[in-house]
Structures are given as C-alpha cells and as structure tokens.
Scaffold this active site. Structure first.
Site, short mmCIF file in Angstrom:
data_model
loop_
_atom_site.label_atom_id
_atom_site.label_comp_id
_atom_site.label_asym_id
_atom_site.label_seq_id
_atom_site.Cartn_x
_atom_site.Cartn_y
_atom_site.Cartn_z
N GLY A 250 0.83 -1.21 0.00
CA GLY A 250 0.00 0.00 0.00
C GLY A 250 0.86 1.26 0.00
N ASP A 251 1.93 1.25 0.78
CA ASP A 251 2.83 2.42 0.84
C ASP A 251 3.49 2.63 -0.52
OD1 ASP A 251 2.15 2.27 3.51
OD2 ASP A 251 4.01 1.26 4.09
N1 LIG Z 1 -1.41 -10.41 -4.03
C1 LIG Z 1 -1.20 -9.33 -4.81
N2 LIG Z 1 -1.02 -9.48 -6.14
C2 LIG Z 1 -0.80 -8.43 -6.95
N3 LIG Z 1 -0.76 -7.16 -6.51
C3 LIG Z 1 -0.93 -6.93 -5.17
C4 LIG Z 1 -1.16 -8.00 -4.26
N4 LIG Z 1 -1.30 -7.47 -3.01
C5 LIG Z 1 -1.17 -6.12 -3.16
N5 LIG Z 1 -0.95 -5.79 -4.45
C6 LIG Z 1 -0.74 -4.46 -5.03
O1 LIG Z 1 -0.52 -3.51 -4.00
C7 LIG Z 1 -1.53 -2.51 -3.98
C8 LIG Z 1 -1.89 -2.17 -2.54
O2 LIG Z 1 -2.31 -3.35 -1.88
P1 LIG Z 1 -3.39 -3.35 -0.73
O3 LIG Z 1 -3.24 -4.68 -0.03
O4 LIG Z 1 -4.72 -3.05 -1.30
O5 LIG Z 1 -2.92 -2.12 0.18
P2 LIG Z 1 -2.74 -2.01 1.76
O6 LIG Z 1 -1.38 -2.64 2.03
O7 LIG Z 1 -2.73 -0.55 2.02
O8 LIG Z 1 -3.87 -2.75 2.41
C9 LIG Z 1 -2.70 -3.08 -4.80
O9 LIG Z 1 -3.44 -2.05 -5.42
C10 LIG Z 1 -1.95 -3.95 -5.82
O10 LIG Z 1 -1.45 -3.15 -6.88
O1 LIG Z 2 1.01 2.61 11.48
P1 LIG Z 2 0.34 1.27 11.29
O2 LIG Z 2 -1.05 1.36 10.76
O3 LIG Z 2 0.46 0.42 12.52
O4 LIG Z 2 1.15 0.52 10.14
C1 LIG Z 2 2.53 0.32 10.24
C2 LIG Z 2 2.94 -0.82 9.39
O5 LIG Z 2 2.53 -0.58 8.06
C3 LIG Z 2 3.63 -0.69 7.16
O6 LIG Z 2 4.05 0.64 6.85
C4 LIG Z 2 3.21 -1.45 5.93
O7 LIG Z 2 2.03 -0.84 5.41
P2 LIG Z 2 1.25 -1.39 4.13
O8 LIG Z 2 1.46 -2.87 4.07
O9 LIG Z 2 -0.17 -0.97 4.34
O10 LIG Z 2 1.86 -0.69 2.95
C5 LIG Z 2 4.74 -1.39 7.94
O11 LIG Z 2 6.01 -1.00 7.56
C6 LIG Z 2 4.44 -1.02 9.36
O12 LIG Z 2 4.84 -2.02 10.24
#
Ligand SMILES: Nc1ncnc2c1ncn2[C@@H]1O[C@H](COP(=O)(O)OP(=O)(O)O)[C@@H](O)[C@H]1O
Ligand SMILES: O=P(O)(O)OC[C@H]1O[C@](O)(COP(=O)(O)O)[C@@H](O)[C@@H]1O
Length: 305
Positions: A250-251
């Site tokens: 997500g980041d």
């Molecule tokens: N299993 C996966 N396969 C392909 N792309 C992924 C997968 N998981 C995450 N992504 C990519 O990462 C982006 C962010 O993932 P997401 O899980 O929705 O965000 P967050 O970590 O903020 O919950 C998605 O829009 C997609 O592009």
């Molecule tokens: O501040 P929060 O919501 O606890 O999230 C921190 C965690 O999220 C992360 O930034 C990863 O975030 P994403 O998987 O959503 O991109 C980790 O590096 C960290 O441990």
C-alpha cells in the site's frame, strides 16, 4: 519538496517459518529487520523511484537509531523529533503462505515534542507535498491528522493521507488532496459493507465530491485498484504473480502515485504506476525498485468507467 510524516514509525521484524505452531518453540527459517512505518516506506520507495523526500515524525531509542542510520545510509534526508522512549517493533510473521502481523504500541508523545514537529510543518508552503501516513500514537488525539491537513491546506501544501479508522474519518473532513484507503478501510469509514465495484465507486465519489478530495485511490490487493477523480473513474487490474511479501504494498502504491503525478500531472498514469509499484512490492522480498515497477506496466489495463 516532498515530506513524509510518520508519527508512529516501526522497525519491521519479518520472520519466515514453514509452519507456525502455537504454544511451542518455533525457529525461524530466516528473519530480518527493516526500517518501517507508512511514511518511511513512502520515502524509501520514492528514493528507489528516483525522487527526493525528507522523512519527518517522531523517533526514539535504539530502534529509532536503526531507522535513522538506515535512512542516512541510503541517502534519504530525515529530520525527526527525538523521543526518549524506543520506537516500536512490528512483527510480520510469515508461516507458509500466510502473513500475520503484530504491530507494537507507540511511545508517548509529549506536548513539547508535538509542538516541535508542528513548527517544522508550519515552515512549509505552496508547492510542497506532505504525506501523512500510518496510525496515530495513542497519546495523540484522533483529530491530529485533521488539524494537520487543515493547517497545511491553508498554506497551499498538497496533503496525502494514508491512515485508517477514526483518524481517517476525522481527517477526510479537512479535505486532503489524495487518499488511498483499501476496500476494508473504505467500508469501515462509511460503516457499510462494500460488496461490489459499484459500492466502491459510490463511496469514493462521495469522498471526491462531498469531501473535496482531488484523488481517491481505493486499493484492492490482488484485484488492483479503483481511482476516482476529476478526470473520471478508472478500474485497474493488478498484474498476476506470486505474492511474496505484501507488507509495504500500500505504501508503494502511494509513492508510485505521487511520483508519476509529479512527473506527468496525469491521474490515469499515476494510478497505473501506483498499481505497478504496489504489485512489484508484493512480488518481491522487500520494497520495489523502479525497474520492477516499470516491468509490470504492460500487464496493467485501465478501464474507464
Ligand atoms: N497479491 C497481490 N497481487 C498483486 N498485486 C498486489 C497484491 N497485493 C497487493 N498488491 C498491489 O498492492 C496494492 C496495494 O495493496 P493493498 O493490499 O490493497 O494495500 P494495503 O497494504 O494498504 O492494504 C494493490 O493495489 C496492488 O497493486
Ligand atoms: O502505522 P500502522 O497502521 O500500525 O502501520 C505500520 C505498518 O505498516 C507498514 O508501513 C506497511 O504498510 P502497508 O502494508 O499498508 O503498505 C509497515 O512498515 C508497518 O509495520
């Protein structure tokens, strides 16, 4: 200039096991530690994409030193407010193909430390971009992001917000420039079930129109993302591949979006690069490189809805 603000950074301790068993001694197959927290990850990915940013927020103790040493080593500018207490450690446990997370509690943020950060942000002006990302330390009020967005908006600073729960609910009222909730965060925000693309589009449009948010990118993990903004509504698939480590995906999407929007001013290209960056991170052991993200672009199709 781009600034990332991580109010609650973390050392991510990633542990891989074949099969985690509760109530017994488990030994890791491999483990490693990474400088983490959402804003810090955005700075790290921006750096890999070739964009400069300065990492701000609160940092403390030996864990904080681990993070600042790492940032210095990879030439990411940082200007954190120092705390006495240790920055938290977040455990990312991978057992087989399953990922579980235990995110630590935050150190206490004193009024003095908060005001110190505020002074740094009050110096920013039109043309600056501030990424406010991650959870709030428990000692800060839930409207912290809301007041920061309000203050920065008044100064003409673009605000990017990636958080969840109450902090997100409060902050959207201030009209940040760009938000990237995932589908679960979107559902929680409206206390509604999100079952279809139509549900996502309806709620994202409300954020765009009623809350005056220029760009709303709802990430959908392996299903890609849906973008809503002034130029329209786009559905983007995620490329197919083996997800190895989705922490930071997500980041990476946030960083990819900012990077491409600054380069082209084109929201559709930015959304596509966001998906490419997120997926490239999900497919690799750590955060993506520019080459990894670019190599996925041909597999991402944008459907205008
Ligand atoms: N299993 C996966 N396969 C392909 N792309 C992924 C997968 N998981 C995450 N992504 C990519 O990462 C982006 C962010 O993932 P997401 O899980 O929705 O965000 P967050 O970590 O903020 O919950 C998605 O829009 C997609 O592009
Ligand atoms: O501040 P929060 O919501 O606890 O999230 C921190 C965690 O999220 C992360 O930034 C990863 O975030 P994403 O998987 O959503 O991109 C980790 O590096 C960290 O441990």
């Amino acid at each position: 200039m781009i600034y990332t603000v991580t109010l609650n950074p973390a050392v991510d301790y990633v542990i891989q096991l074949d099969n985690f068993e509760q109530g017994t001694i488990n030994r890791s197959k491999f483990d490693y530690k990474e400088a983490g927290g959402k804003g810090i990850n955005v700075s790290r990915v921006l750096n890999r994409l070739g964009a400069t940013s300065t990492a701000l927020g609160f940092i403390g103790g030996f864990t904080g030193k681990f993070i600042t040493d790492y940032l210095s080593e990879v030439n990411i500018a940082h200007d954190f407010v120092s705390l006495e207490e240790d920055t938290r450690i977040n455990v990312k446990l991978k057992s087989g193909d399953e990922e579980s997370e235990v995110n630590g509690t935050s150190p206490e943020i004193s009024e003095k430390a908060y005001n110190h950060l505020l002074e740094k942000l009050q110096g920013l002006s039109h043309g600056d971009v501030v990424v406010l990302a991650g959870s709030l330390p428990t000692s800060l009020p839930q409207d912290t992001y809301k007041s920061l967005v309000t203050m920065l908006n008044k100064r003409g600073v673009s605000t990017i917000l990636d958080t969840s729960g109450k902090a997100l609910g409060e902050a959207i009222q201030a009209g940040p420039t760009f938000i990237k909730p995932n589908n679960f965060e979107l559902a929680e925000l409206f206390s509604e079930e999100v079952k279809s693309d139509d549900d996502i589009i309806r709620l994202a449009k409300r954020l765009h129109e009623e809350n005056n948010i220029d760009h709303v990118l709802v990430s959908l993990a392996k299903e890609g993302a849906i973008y809503v903004g002034a130029t329209g509504v786009y559905k983007l698939n995620a490329p197919k591949g083996k997800a190895i480590h989705s922490v930071g995906a997500g980041d990476s999407s946030v960083a990819g979006f900012i990077y491409k929007l600054q380069e082209t001013s084109n929201a559709e290209d930015a959304a596509k690069f966001a998906v490419a960056s997120g997926s490239a991170t999900a497919f690799s052991k750590t955060l993506c490189t520019k080459e990894e993200a670019e190599s996925l672009l041909n597999d991402i199709h944008v459907k205008k809805l």
